[in-house]
Design an enzyme around this catalytic site. Sequence first.
Site, mmCIF file in Angstrom:
data_model
loop_
_atom_site.group_PDB
_atom_site.id
_atom_site.type_symbol
_atom_site.label_atom_id
_atom_site.label_comp_id
_atom_site.label_asym_id
_atom_site.label_seq_id
_atom_site.Cartn_x
_atom_site.Cartn_y
_atom_site.Cartn_z
ATOM 1 N N ASP A 3 0.857 -1.183 0.000
ATOM 2 C CA ASP A 3 0.000 0.000 0.000
ATOM 3 C C ASP A 3 0.896 1.237 0.000
ATOM 4 O OD1 ASP A 3 -1.681 2.124 0.604
ATOM 5 O OD2 ASP A 3 -2.530 1.203 2.403
ATOM 6 N N ILE A 4 0.861 1.991 -1.075
ATOM 7 C CA ILE A 4 1.742 3.152 -1.203
ATOM 8 C C ILE A 4 1.485 4.187 -0.112
ATOM 9 C CG2 ILE A 4 0.319 4.494 -2.816
ATOM 10 C CD1 ILE A 4 3.038 5.043 -4.343
ATOM 11 N N ASP A 44 -5.000 7.249 -6.765
ATOM 12 C CA ASP A 44 -5.333 8.652 -6.523
ATOM 13 C C ASP A 44 -6.327 8.788 -5.370
ATOM 14 O OD1 ASP A 44 -5.434 11.426 -6.904
ATOM 15 O OD2 ASP A 44 -6.721 11.308 -8.671
ATOM 16 N N GLY A 57 -3.632 -0.308 -15.444
ATOM 17 C CA GLY A 57 -4.989 -0.353 -14.895
ATOM 18 C C GLY A 57 -5.961 0.444 -15.729
ATOM 19 N N ASN A 102 -5.247 12.424 -11.689
ATOM 20 C CA ASN A 102 -5.876 12.900 -12.914
ATOM 21 C C ASN A 102 -5.556 14.390 -13.018
ATOM 22 O OD1 ASN A 102 -8.038 14.456 -11.591
ATOM 23 N ND2 ASN A 102 -8.870 12.452 -11.048
#
Length: 171
Positions: free
Chosen positions: A9-10, A33, A123, A23
Site C-alpha cells: 500500500d503506497i 489517486d 490499470g 488525474n
Amino acid sequence: MRIEAVQGDITSQDVDAIVNAANSSLMGGGGVDGAIHRAAGPGLLEECMELRRTELPDGLPVGQSVPTAGHDLPARWVIHTVGPNRHRGETDPALLAACFTSALDVADAVSARTVAFPAISAGVYGWDPAEVARVAVDAVRGWSGDVELVRFVLFGEDVLRAFTFALDDAA
C-alpha cells in the site's frame, strides 16, 4: 540509486515522497489517486484546490509533476503526476517516461531522497503492466540526481512480477 519493487500500500510507505497517479484535475479519483487522497486527509484536497486556483487553472498536463505536502501520510510529500491514458489515444511511451522523470525532478527539488511510485497508467488508463514496468525502470535508471531510493509499490502480484522482471532484465 537503489531501485526495488514491493507489493503493498503506497499510502503506508515510510519514504520522503510518494508519487500519486493523479488525474489532471488534481481533485482525487479512483485507484491510487483516491487512496492517497483518503489517507492524506482533507488538507490534500484543499492544497490541490489552491493549486488549481493559482498555478494550474487548466489542470496538470500529462507527463508533468507537482508537489504538495503529505498531510496525514507518513511521507512528507505527495508528488502528483498525470499518466497518459491509452483509451484516449495517449500511447507514446515518452509521455509515460516523462511521468517518472518529472516526478524525480520534483523529488530532487524538494530534497526527497526516498520516493515510492505506483504503476502509473497501468490499470484504468489501459497500459499493459509489463510495458509500464519497462518504461518506468528505464526512465528511473536513466535519470540522474540525488534521490537515493526508488521503490515501486505495486498493488497486485501480476504487476509486481512485471516490475521484478523489468528490474532483473535491466540489471
